[in-house]
Motif scaffolding. Structure first.
Motif, PDB file in Angstrom:
ATOM      1  N   LEU A   1     -16.260 -22.971  27.443  1.00  0.00           N
ATOM      2  CA  LEU A   1     -15.100 -22.877  26.703  1.00  0.00           C
ATOM      3  C   LEU A   1     -14.679 -24.231  26.195  1.00  0.00           C
ATOM      4  CD1 LEU A   1     -13.187 -21.778  30.317  1.00  0.00           C
ATOM      5  CD2 LEU A   1     -13.721 -20.512  28.312  1.00  0.00           C
ATOM      6  N   PRO A   2     -13.730 -24.659  25.106  1.00  0.00           N
ATOM      7  CA  PRO A   2     -12.830 -23.174  24.655  1.00  0.00           C
ATOM      8  C   PRO A   2     -13.785 -22.384  23.763  1.00  0.00           C
ATOM      9  CG  PRO A   2     -12.330 -25.333  23.728  1.00  0.00           C
ATOM     10  CD  PRO A   2     -13.609 -25.582  24.491  1.00  0.00           C
ATOM     11  N   GLN A   3     -13.510 -21.031  23.960  1.00  0.00           N
ATOM     12  CA  GLN A   3     -14.218 -19.904  23.155  1.00  0.00           C
ATOM     13  C   GLN A   3     -13.199 -19.184  22.581  1.00  0.00           C
ATOM     14  OE1 GLN A   3     -16.793 -17.686  25.547  1.00  0.00           O
ATOM     15  NE2 GLN A   3     -17.779 -16.654  23.563  1.00  0.00           N
ATOM     16  N   PRO A   4     -12.748 -19.291  21.440  1.00  0.00           N
ATOM     17  CA  PRO A   4     -11.625 -18.418  20.856  1.00  0.00           C
ATOM     18  C   PRO A   4     -11.995 -16.825  20.598  1.00  0.00           C
ATOM     19  CG  PRO A   4     -12.252 -20.279  19.413  1.00  0.00           C
ATOM     20  CD  PRO A   4     -13.339 -20.299  20.468  1.00  0.00           C
ATOM     21  N   TYR A   5     -13.204 -16.694  20.605  1.00  0.00           N
ATOM     22  CA  TYR A   5     -13.582 -15.192  20.315  1.00  0.00           C
ATOM     23  C   TYR A   5     -14.442 -14.759  21.406  1.00  0.00           C
ATOM     24  CZ  TYR A   5     -15.123 -10.921  18.490  1.00  0.00           C
ATOM     25  OH  TYR A   5     -15.500  -9.670  18.047  1.00  0.00           O
TER      26      TYR A   5
ATOM     27  N   LEU B   1      -0.502 -15.212  30.823  1.00  0.00           N
ATOM     28  CA  LEU B   1       0.478 -15.320  29.779  1.00  0.00           C
ATOM     29  C   LEU B   1       0.221 -14.730  28.447  1.00  0.00           C
ATOM     30  CD1 LEU B   1       2.435 -18.535  31.076  1.00  0.00           C
ATOM     31  CD2 LEU B   1       3.074 -16.234  31.399  1.00  0.00           C
ATOM     32  N   ARG B   2      -0.866 -15.288  28.084  1.00  0.00           N
ATOM     33  CA  ARG B   2      -1.477 -14.785  26.703  1.00  0.00           C
ATOM     34  C   ARG B   2      -1.548 -13.544  26.805  1.00  0.00           C
ATOM     35  NH1 ARG B   2      -7.313 -16.026  26.744  1.00  0.00           N
ATOM     36  NH2 ARG B   2      -7.123 -14.083  28.017  1.00  0.00           N
ATOM     37  N   ASP B   3      -2.136 -12.823  27.679  1.00  0.00           N
ATOM     38  CA  ASP B   3      -2.483 -11.454  27.598  1.00  0.00           C
ATOM     39  C   ASP B   3      -1.003 -10.541  27.629  1.00  0.00           C
ATOM     40  OD1 ASP B   3      -4.893 -11.865  27.298  1.00  0.00           O
ATOM     41  OD2 ASP B   3      -5.387 -11.569  29.476  1.00  0.00           O
TER      42      ASP B   3
ATOM     43  N   TYR C   1       0.060 -19.969  24.124  1.00  0.00           N
ATOM     44  CA  TYR C   1      -0.604 -20.015  25.454  1.00  0.00           C
ATOM     45  C   TYR C   1      -2.330 -19.514  25.378  1.00  0.00           C
ATOM     46  CZ  TYR C   1       3.943 -19.815  27.580  1.00  0.00           C
ATOM     47  OH  TYR C   1       5.050 -20.313  28.029  1.00  0.00           O
ATOM     48  N   GLY C   2      -2.576 -18.895  24.082  1.00  0.00           N
ATOM     49  CA  GLY C   2      -4.137 -18.705  23.935  1.00  0.00           C
ATOM     50  C   GLY C   2      -4.920 -20.079  23.847  1.00  0.00           C
ATOM     51  N   MET C   3      -4.268 -20.902  23.089  1.00  0.00           N
ATOM     52  CA  MET C   3      -4.785 -22.243  23.047  1.00  0.00           C
ATOM     53  C   MET C   3      -4.874 -22.890  24.387  1.00  0.00           C
ATOM     54  SD  MET C   3      -2.839 -23.365  19.410  1.00  0.00           S
ATOM     55  CE  MET C   3      -3.339 -24.878  19.478  1.00  0.00           C
ATOM     56  N   GLY C   4      -4.034 -22.788  24.981  1.00  0.00           N
ATOM     57  CA  GLY C   4      -4.146 -23.456  26.496  1.00  0.00           C
ATOM     58  C   GLY C   4      -5.307 -22.701  27.294  1.00  0.00           C
ATOM     59  N   ALA C   5      -5.313 -21.590  27.178  1.00  0.00           N
ATOM     60  CA  ALA C   5      -6.170 -20.805  28.107  1.00  0.00           C
ATOM     61  C   ALA C   5      -7.688 -20.784  27.740  1.00  0.00           C
ATOM     62  CB  ALA C   5      -5.905 -19.008  28.122  1.00  0.00           C
ATOM     63  N   MET C   6      -7.853 -21.415  26.418  1.00  0.00           N
ATOM     64  CA  MET C   6      -9.230 -21.537  25.760  1.00  0.00           C
ATOM     65  C   MET C   6     -10.097 -20.366  25.842  1.00  0.00           C
ATOM     66  SD  MET C   6      -9.924 -25.706  27.235  1.00  0.00           S
ATOM     67  CE  MET C   6     -10.303 -24.964  28.965  1.00  0.00           C
ATOM     68  N   GLY C   7      -9.444 -19.151  25.874  1.00  0.00           N
ATOM     69  CA  GLY C   7     -10.441 -18.159  25.840  1.00  0.00           C
ATOM     70  C   GLY C   7     -10.962 -17.601  26.998  1.00  0.00           C
ATOM     71  N   TRP C   8     -10.090 -17.911  27.979  1.00  0.00           N
ATOM     72  CA  TRP C   8     -10.536 -17.730  29.672  1.00  0.00           C
ATOM     73  C   TRP C   8     -10.398 -16.177  29.791  1.00  0.00           C
ATOM     74  CZ3 TRP C   8     -12.444 -20.054  33.770  1.00  0.00           C
ATOM     75  CH2 TRP C   8     -12.465 -18.973  34.936  1.00  0.00           C
ATOM     76  N   ARG C   9     -11.354 -15.748  30.279  1.00  0.00           N
ATOM     77  CA  ARG C   9     -11.261 -14.088  30.371  1.00  0.00           C
ATOM     78  C   ARG C   9     -11.493 -13.692  31.897  1.00  0.00           C
ATOM     79  NH1 ARG C   9     -15.703 -15.763  27.123  1.00  0.00           N
ATOM     80  NH2 ARG C   9     -17.765 -15.138  27.953  1.00  0.00           N
ATOM     81  N   GLY C  10     -11.694 -14.444  32.777  1.00  0.00           N
ATOM     82  CA  GLY C  10     -11.923 -13.971  34.031  1.00  0.00           C
ATOM     83  C   GLY C  10     -13.209 -13.513  34.218  1.00  0.00           C
TER      84      GLY C  10
END
Lengths: 176, 456
Positions: free
Chosen positions: A123-127, B189-191, B202-211
């Protein structure tokens, strides 16, 4: 032109179904597998045999660096570079140095924990291809996903899909 | 993941699922219309913040002479307010770190806003020592070890430098802990955001978190280690703050009881502030299902326990003053009780000794109104405690020729009220733009999260 396939994403409605499926997928010999859950699930991590996290080693390294750095800073400034006689106290007043050195140890260890976690997770991983699947947004709400990557040696578009559907999942293809 | 049996009071309202907790907490942030009450509260807080700006601007222009402090009382409001705010912060770390390690599941719904409270309180606290320097830009080389053109370094044998290290580390680690906890919720929140701009933010804050399970594996380890690191850290911070006093030779400050007594006082003050914030929050946002009576009762119990430790501290201060046989120590405690500022000591005892005794009774522990009233009294009491320690000790030291009196000026009060404005402004912005309750941790305590084999 169709985009290459990233993998097959299986959607489950309950945490129990996902844990059972994770055991089956591991028993089926798949290795390039990941699960996506709305909260941390130790059972899934164990079922997929993801192993232990490397974060603790980084934290140890951070803590040692913080201790050495904090102590070194105090020793060098107070004893070597700028010795000042204040109230007759020793230049190398090691009991006093314990406090700032403790704080720098904690600071560096905590930074190592957070930055290390981010680095290990990429992370960060935008895609990421899983975001291309329309229903994936529910992975951060109440749905449980399991993904077998196309790069897995055992992967076969038809057979793997059948296998996942057999575990009671709704299966979607995730494109790169 | 085992939940409490149903006979025990619940830490979450009945009928909740992954979806309902997610939707409820996310809706506080993603709602279309901001409630009118929020604007009213924010306006008051923002008004007080302007008072802070004016006070600090005037201070920087005219110097610390606009405050009432002078020798012998050279510390006064600046340090009273610093210790008060930093103490308040401690409850947030206790809830998020120590109660996590102790597997206290009830911490889950209060840890996020308690951590936010910690950050904002530390921000207010940090302001005071800085502006107390009058010309902070000149004072940096005393405090921070940076290579400067004068070739000099801070004195690491001074507790004031320890304080700089402790407080700045505490602020940084608290911010890290808070941010790490927020990552999965920012992803939620992004989703769930419908507005594209909001989604990107919110996506920038989540940094691409996908669980991802691989991510959770590292995440959980990092979170646990942060809790483990924060636990000794939080104890060290108020210990170091107490060293600012205890290392000095002044009667009333020079006491070995100070570190544990300060740490207990910090947790006590902090829980009072958590109650002060939690009770209106749950009422105005309808969060009774998440911040239940069980939570309030538990916090009432912590308040009682820590108040008893604090009172033990008061008792020991008085006992040691007598037992020491030192004229100056004996005079100090007599002066504290019956001297010029004697009334502050008795009000302090009313606030911190008598009032919390109500918490012995379940009737008071489970009523939000009573708890709120007790918490407000404790907030005042803990401020008075620091007033008593700082002012009554300083204004009568060894030599009667150096005795003096202290009275705060308008700008002392304005600066203090201003930091309350800063604190509340940040808190109002926080509850509007970030999830005030940890969503992903709430998911772990709903009945759905129990796997079949554990369910029976």
């Amino acid at each position: 032109m169709t985009r290459p396939l990233y993998g097959l994403l299986a959607e489950f409605r309950s945490p129990g179904d996902l844990v059972r499926a994770a055991h089956e997928v591991h028993a089926g010999g798949y290795t390039k597998v990941d699960a996506y859950t709305p909260y941390p699930m130790e059972e899934v991590i164990e079922a997929l045999h993801l192993g232990h996290s490397h974060v603790p080693k980084l934290v140890l390294a951070g803590g040692v660096a913080g201790l050495a750095g904090g102590w070194g800073l105090q020793y060098w400034t107070s004893v070597i570079d700028y010795p000042m006689n204040i109230g007759g106290r020793a230049f190398n007043a090691w009991p006093a140095f314990v406090v700032p050195a403790f704080e720098t140890t904690v600071l560096f260890a905590a930074l190592a924990a957070v930055l290390g976690m981010m680095a290990l997770n990429g992370l960060p991983q935008p895609y990421h291809p899983v975001f291309n699947v329309p229903g994936f947004a529910t992975a951060s709400r109440d749905r449980f996903f399991l993904c077998i990557e196309a790069a897995d040696p055992k992967f076969d578009r038809e057979a793997t899909g059948q296998f996942l559907r057999g575990l009671g999942a709704e299966v979607t293809e995730a494109e790169e | 993941m085992a939940s409490a049996p149903h006979t025990e009071p619940r830490i979450i309202g009945p009928g909740h699922t992954f979806a309902t907790v997610t939707d409820k907490i996310a809706s506080l942030v993603l709602q279309k219309k901001t409630p009118l009450g929020w604007f009213v509260g924010f306006a008051v807080a923002f008004g007080l913040l302007q008072l802070l700006l004016v006070s600090v601007a005037l201070l920087l222009a005219r110097g610390v002479g606009i405050w009432g402090l002078n020798i012998p009382v050279g510390w006064a409001f600046a340090i009273i307010n610093f210790v008060w705010w930093i103490g308040i912060g401690h409850a947030g770390t206790l809830i998020s770190a120590i109660l996590l390690l102790l597997r206290q599941q009830w911490r889950t719904s209060i840890n996020r806003f308690a951590e936010a409270m910690t950050l904002f309180a530390v921000a207010c606290a940090g302001l005071f020592p800085i502006i107390h320097m009058g010309r902070p830009w000149v004072g940096a080389y005393w405090l921070l070890p940076y290579p400067n053109t004068m070739g000099i370094w801070p004195n690491f044998r001074s507790p004031l430098i320890w304080d700089v290290f402790a407080v700045s580390t505490y602020a940084t680690v608290s911010a890290l802990f808070w941010f790490v906890g927020l990552i999965p919720d920012l992803a939620t929140l992004r989703d769930r955001a419908t507005n594209k701009f909001v989604k990107i933010l919110y996506g920038m804050g989540a940094m691409g978190w996908r669980g991802s399970a691989r991510h959770w594996n590292n995440y959980e380890m990092a979170y646990l280690i942060l809790a483990g690191l924060s636990t000794p850290l939080v104890v060290s911070v108020h210990t170091v703050v107490s060293f600012d006093f205890a290392v000095a030779n002044l009667p009333g400050w020079h006491a070995t009881i100070f570190p544990p007594y300060f740490v207990a006082g910090a947790i006590y003050a902090g829980f009072a502030m958590v109650l002060t914030l939690a009770i209106p929050l749950r009422k105005f946002y309808g969060l009774e299902d998440f911040i239940t009576d069980k939570h309030l009762e538990n916090m009432g119990k912590v308040l009682l326990a820590t108040s008893l430790i604090v009172v033990y501290g008061y008792t020991m201060e008085a006992f040691m003053a007598w037992y020491s046989g030192s004229t100056f120590e004996r005079f100090m405690i007599w002066n504290r009780m019956f001297g010029s500022y004697g009334w502050t000591y008795w009000v302090l005892l009313f606030c911190n000794l008598l009032t919390p005794q109500l918490m012995w009774f379940k009737r008071f522990r489970t009523r939000a109104g009573w708890l709120f009233a007790v918490a407000m009294v404790v907030n005042v009491g803990m401020w008075l405690e620091r007033f008593v320690i700082v002012v009554t000790s300083l204004h009568r030291d060894f030599l009667p020729s150096s005795w003096g009196m202290y009275s705060p000026t308008f700008w002392d009060w304005a600066t203090f009220l201003g930091t309350i404005g800063l604190f509340l402004t940040l808190f109002f912005l926080f509850i509007r733009f970030l999830p005030a309750i940890s969503i992903f941790e709430m998911r772990t305590i709903v009945p759905e999260a129990r796997l079949e084999e554990e369910r029976t």
